[in-house]
Design a protein around this motif. Structure first.
Motif, PDB file in Angstrom:
ATOM      1  N   LYS A  29       0.680  -1.224   0.150  1.00  0.00           N
ATOM      2  CA  LYS A  29       0.096  -0.020   0.136  1.00  0.00           C
ATOM      3  C   LYS A  29       0.844   1.392   0.100  1.00  0.00           C
ATOM      4  O   LYS A  29       0.672   2.309  -0.827  1.00  0.00           O
ATOM      5  CB  LYS A  29      -0.801   0.168   1.344  1.00  0.00           C
ATOM      6  N   PHE A  30       1.877   1.226   1.051  1.00  0.00           N
ATOM      7  CA  PHE A  30       2.821   2.316   0.894  1.00  0.00           C
ATOM      8  C   PHE A  30       3.376   2.596  -0.251  1.00  0.00           C
ATOM      9  O   PHE A  30       3.693   3.897  -0.902  1.00  0.00           O
ATOM     10  CB  PHE A  30       3.818   2.186   2.110  1.00  0.00           C
ATOM     11  N   ALA A  31       3.787   1.358  -0.872  1.00  0.00           N
ATOM     12  CA  ALA A  31       4.639   1.399  -2.400  1.00  0.00           C
ATOM     13  C   ALA A  31       3.544   2.351  -3.395  1.00  0.00           C
ATOM     14  O   ALA A  31       4.071   3.032  -4.200  1.00  0.00           O
ATOM     15  CB  ALA A  31       5.013   0.140  -2.895  1.00  0.00           C
ATOM     16  N   LYS A  32       2.308   1.898  -3.524  1.00  0.00           N
ATOM     17  CA  LYS A  32       1.461   2.654  -4.539  1.00  0.00           C
ATOM     18  C   LYS A  32       1.220   3.756  -4.240  1.00  0.00           C
ATOM     19  O   LYS A  32       1.411   4.728  -4.955  1.00  0.00           O
ATOM     20  CB  LYS A  32       0.019   1.920  -4.170  1.00  0.00           C
ATOM     21  N   HIS A  33       1.280   4.378  -2.768  1.00  0.00           N
ATOM     22  CA  HIS A  33       1.086   5.950  -2.323  1.00  0.00           C
ATOM     23  C   HIS A  33       2.141   6.759  -2.732  1.00  0.00           C
ATOM     24  O   HIS A  33       2.105   7.772  -3.248  1.00  0.00           O
ATOM     25  CB  HIS A  33       0.692   5.581  -0.918  1.00  0.00           C
ATOM     26  N   GLU A  34       3.302   6.007  -2.713  1.00  0.00           N
ATOM     27  CA  GLU A  34       4.692   6.596  -2.923  1.00  0.00           C
ATOM     28  C   GLU A  34       4.652   6.974  -4.628  1.00  0.00           C
ATOM     29  O   GLU A  34       5.010   8.002  -5.093  1.00  0.00           O
ATOM     30  CB  GLU A  34       5.904   5.927  -2.540  1.00  0.00           C
ATOM     31  N   LYS A  35       4.082   5.930  -5.478  1.00  0.00           N
ATOM     32  CA  LYS A  35       4.137   6.082  -6.767  1.00  0.00           C
ATOM     33  C   LYS A  35       3.151   7.289  -7.111  1.00  0.00           C
ATOM     34  O   LYS A  35       3.486   7.936  -8.080  1.00  0.00           O
ATOM     35  CB  LYS A  35       3.850   4.971  -7.401  1.00  0.00           C
ATOM     36  N   ILE A  36       1.979   7.335  -6.417  1.00  0.00           N
ATOM     37  CA  ILE A  36       1.093   8.318  -6.726  1.00  0.00           C
ATOM     38  C   ILE A  36       1.535   9.658  -6.402  1.00  0.00           C
ATOM     39  O   ILE A  36       1.548  10.678  -7.230  1.00  0.00           O
ATOM     40  CB  ILE A  36      -0.327   8.067  -6.092  1.00  0.00           C
ATOM     41  N   VAL A  37       2.268   9.725  -5.188  1.00  0.00           N
ATOM     42  CA  VAL A  37       2.632  10.930  -4.724  1.00  0.00           C
ATOM     43  C   VAL A  37       3.766  11.346  -5.663  1.00  0.00           C
ATOM     44  O   VAL A  37       3.732  12.591  -6.026  1.00  0.00           O
ATOM     45  CB  VAL A  37       3.179  11.038  -3.520  1.00  0.00           C
ATOM     46  N   SER A  38       4.559  10.594  -6.110  1.00  0.00           N
ATOM     47  CA  SER A  38       5.767  10.994  -6.945  1.00  0.00           C
ATOM     48  C   SER A  38       5.260  11.492  -8.339  1.00  0.00           C
ATOM     49  O   SER A  38       6.134  12.142  -8.951  1.00  0.00           O
ATOM     50  CB  SER A  38       6.741   9.770  -7.165  1.00  0.00           C
ATOM     51  N   CYS A  39       4.051  11.399  -8.673  1.00  0.00           N
ATOM     52  CA  CYS A  39       3.769  11.866 -10.063  1.00  0.00           C
ATOM     53  C   CYS A  39       2.841  12.968  -9.885  1.00  0.00           C
ATOM     54  O   CYS A  39       2.247  13.542 -10.851  1.00  0.00           O
ATOM     55  CB  CYS A  39       2.788  10.586 -10.454  1.00  0.00           C
ATOM     56  N   MET A  40       2.565  13.670  -8.472  1.00  0.00           N
ATOM     57  CA  MET A  40       1.659  14.356  -8.544  1.00  0.00           C
ATOM     58  C   MET A  40       2.281  16.060  -8.795  1.00  0.00           C
ATOM     59  O   MET A  40       3.695  16.013  -8.595  1.00  0.00           O
ATOM     60  CB  MET A  40       1.190  14.769  -6.919  1.00  0.00           C
ATOM     61  N   THR A  41       1.730  16.938  -9.181  1.00  0.00           N
ATOM     62  CA  THR A  41       2.354  18.080  -9.525  1.00  0.00           C
ATOM     63  C   THR A  41       2.708  18.792  -8.244  1.00  0.00           C
ATOM     64  O   THR A  41       2.204  18.643  -7.194  1.00  0.00           O
ATOM     65  CB  THR A  41       1.432  19.041 -10.523  1.00  0.00           C
ATOM     66  N   LYS A  42       3.557  20.126  -8.324  1.00  0.00           N
ATOM     67  CA  LYS A  42       3.760  20.737  -7.202  1.00  0.00           C
ATOM     68  C   LYS A  42       2.286  21.434  -6.793  1.00  0.00           C
ATOM     69  O   LYS A  42       2.119  21.327  -5.421  1.00  0.00           O
ATOM     70  CB  LYS A  42       4.590  21.994  -7.577  1.00  0.00           C
ATOM     71  N   GLU A  43       1.459  21.980  -7.805  1.00  0.00           N
ATOM     72  CA  GLU A  43       0.044  22.389  -7.307  1.00  0.00           C
ATOM     73  C   GLU A  43      -0.592  21.621  -6.411  1.00  0.00           C
ATOM     74  O   GLU A  43      -1.250  21.661  -5.760  1.00  0.00           O
ATOM     75  CB  GLU A  43      -0.537  22.979  -8.678  1.00  0.00           C
ATOM     76  N   GLU A  44      -0.515  20.225  -7.230  1.00  0.00           N
ATOM     77  CA  GLU A  44      -1.509  18.986  -6.302  1.00  0.00           C
ATOM     78  C   GLU A  44      -0.937  18.993  -4.877  1.00  0.00           C
ATOM     79  O   GLU A  44      -1.577  18.669  -3.882  1.00  0.00           O
ATOM     80  CB  GLU A  44      -1.349  17.744  -6.994  1.00  0.00           C
ATOM     81  N   LEU A  45       0.587  18.848  -4.760  1.00  0.00           N
ATOM     82  CA  LEU A  45       1.035  18.375  -3.504  1.00  0.00           C
ATOM     83  C   LEU A  45       0.623  19.778  -2.595  1.00  0.00           C
ATOM     84  O   LEU A  45       0.689  19.518  -1.226  1.00  0.00           O
ATOM     85  CB  LEU A  45       2.631  18.344  -3.569  1.00  0.00           C
ATOM     86  N   GLU A  46       0.819  21.062  -3.101  1.00  0.00           N
ATOM     87  CA  GLU A  46       0.797  22.108  -2.123  1.00  0.00           C
ATOM     88  C   GLU A  46      -0.833  22.336  -1.720  1.00  0.00           C
ATOM     89  O   GLU A  46      -1.086  22.992  -0.715  1.00  0.00           O
ATOM     90  CB  GLU A  46       1.326  23.216  -2.883  1.00  0.00           C
ATOM     91  N   ASP A  47      -2.015  22.171  -2.581  1.00  0.00           N
ATOM     92  CA  ASP A  47      -3.218  22.396  -2.408  1.00  0.00           C
ATOM     93  C   ASP A  47      -4.027  21.040  -2.518  1.00  0.00           C
ATOM     94  O   ASP A  47      -4.438  20.770  -3.413  1.00  0.00           O
ATOM     95  CB  ASP A  47      -3.709  23.268  -3.496  1.00  0.00           C
ATOM     96  N   THR A  48      -4.228  20.295  -1.315  1.00  0.00           N
ATOM     97  CA  THR A  48      -5.087  19.082  -1.370  1.00  0.00           C
ATOM     98  C   THR A  48      -6.391  19.125  -1.897  1.00  0.00           C
ATOM     99  O   THR A  48      -6.979  18.295  -2.515  1.00  0.00           O
ATOM    100  CB  THR A  48      -4.926  18.380   0.108  1.00  0.00           C
ATOM    101  N   ALA A  49      -7.029  20.426  -1.799  1.00  0.00           N
ATOM    102  CA  ALA A  49      -8.167  20.745  -2.305  1.00  0.00           C
ATOM    103  C   ALA A  49      -8.530  20.250  -3.708  1.00  0.00           C
ATOM    104  O   ALA A  49      -9.449  19.913  -4.310  1.00  0.00           O
ATOM    105  CB  ALA A  49      -8.784  21.971  -2.031  1.00  0.00           C
ATOM    106  N   ILE A  50      -7.355  20.326  -4.674  1.00  0.00           N
ATOM    107  CA  ILE A  50      -7.247  20.254  -6.135  1.00  0.00           C
ATOM    108  C   ILE A  50      -7.756  18.695  -6.318  1.00  0.00           C
ATOM    109  O   ILE A  50      -8.472  18.536  -7.149  1.00  0.00           O
ATOM    110  CB  ILE A  50      -5.781  20.518  -6.361  1.00  0.00           C
ATOM    111  N   MET A  51      -7.213  17.710  -5.508  1.00  0.00           N
ATOM    112  CA  MET A  51      -7.391  16.434  -5.540  1.00  0.00           C
ATOM    113  C   MET A  51      -9.091  15.840  -5.536  1.00  0.00           C
ATOM    114  O   MET A  51      -9.668  15.192  -5.681  1.00  0.00           O
ATOM    115  CB  MET A  51      -6.448  15.509  -5.007  1.00  0.00           C
ATOM    116  N   ARG A  52      -9.385  16.667  -4.134  1.00  0.00           N
ATOM    117  CA  ARG A  52     -10.810  16.251  -3.681  1.00  0.00           C
ATOM    118  C   ARG A  52     -11.694  16.910  -4.623  1.00  0.00           C
ATOM    119  O   ARG A  52     -12.892  16.219  -4.973  1.00  0.00           O
ATOM    120  CB  ARG A  52     -11.060  17.062  -2.329  1.00  0.00           C
ATOM    121  N   GLU A  53     -11.266  17.942  -5.258  1.00  0.00           N
ATOM    122  CA  GLU A  53     -12.409  18.604  -6.329  1.00  0.00           C
ATOM    123  C   GLU A  53     -12.268  17.755  -7.664  1.00  0.00           C
ATOM    124  O   GLU A  53     -13.415  17.621  -8.259  1.00  0.00           O
ATOM    125  CB  GLU A  53     -11.921  19.776  -6.668  1.00  0.00           C
ATOM    126  N   ASP A  54     -11.466  16.988  -7.896  1.00  0.00           N
ATOM    127  CA  ASP A  54     -11.210  16.130  -8.765  1.00  0.00           C
ATOM    128  C   ASP A  54     -12.058  14.773  -8.772  1.00  0.00           C
ATOM    129  O   ASP A  54     -12.904  14.483  -9.774  1.00  0.00           O
ATOM    130  CB  ASP A  54      -9.804  15.756  -9.341  1.00  0.00           C
TER     131      ASP A  54
END
Length: 136
Positions: A29-54
Motif C-alpha cells: 500500500k505504501f509503495a502504491k502511495h509513493e508512486k502516486i505522490v511522486s507523480c503529483m504536480t507541485k500544485e497538487e502537493l501544495e493544495d490538497t483541495a485540488i484532488m478532492r475537487e477532482d
C-alpha cells in the motif's frame, strides 16, 4: 512513512502488532502511495483541495485521477482510495488538533460519518473505474 515502515520491516512492538501478511499488505500500500505522490504536480502537493475537487468532477471523467493513474501505473480506483484516505486522515487530524477526543473522532470515522458528499464522490469514482476495467 513508507520508507520508515520498510526500514523497520514491521518490527515495531505495539499492542495489536501486525502479522507477516499485514506487514506485506502495508508495504504494498505504501509503495502504491509513493508512486502516486511522486507523480503529483507541485500544485497538487501544495493544495490538497485540488484532488478532492477532482473526485467530484465525474462529468469530466476525473482528469487528475486518470493522469496520476497512467503516470504512476496504479489503478484509478487505488488513486481515488488514496485521495479519500488522505482526506479522512486530514480531517481527523484537524479535529483532534482542535481539541476533540481522539477516540470519538476514530469512532466517527469507523462509523462512516464525516463528509457524505466526499464519500459519495469516492464511490462514484470507484464505480467508474470498475466499469472502465470491465468489472460490475
Amino acid at each position: 512513512m513508507g520508507k520508515t515502515f520498510n526500514e523497520l520491516n514491521g518490527n515495531v512492538k505495539l499492542p495489536g502488532s501486525l502479522d507477516a501478511k499485514q506487514i506485506a499488505e502495508t508495504k504494498a500500500k505504501f509503495a502504491k502511495h509513493e508512486k502516486i505522490v511522486s507523480c503529483m504536480t507541485k500544485e497538487e502537493l501544495e493544495d490538497t483541495a485540488i484532488m478532492r475537487e477532482d473526485l467530484a468532477d465525474i462529468e469530466n471523467k476525473l482528469p487528475r485521477v486518470q493522469r496520476l493513474s497512467k503516470e504512476s501505473g496504479v489503478s484509478e480506483k487505488d488513486v481515488c482510495l488514496f485521495v479519500a484516505e488522505f482526506e479522512a486522515m486530514r480531517q481527523s487530524t484537524m479535529r483532534i488538533a482542535a481539541g476533540e477526543d481522539p477516540d470519538a473522532v476514530n469512532a466517527d470515522l469507523e462509523a462512516g460519518s464525516g463528509n457524505r458528499a466526499a464519500r459519495r464522490n469516492v464511490k462514484k469514482a470507484q464505480r467508474k473505474a470498475d466499469k472502465k476495467m470491465g468489472k460490475n
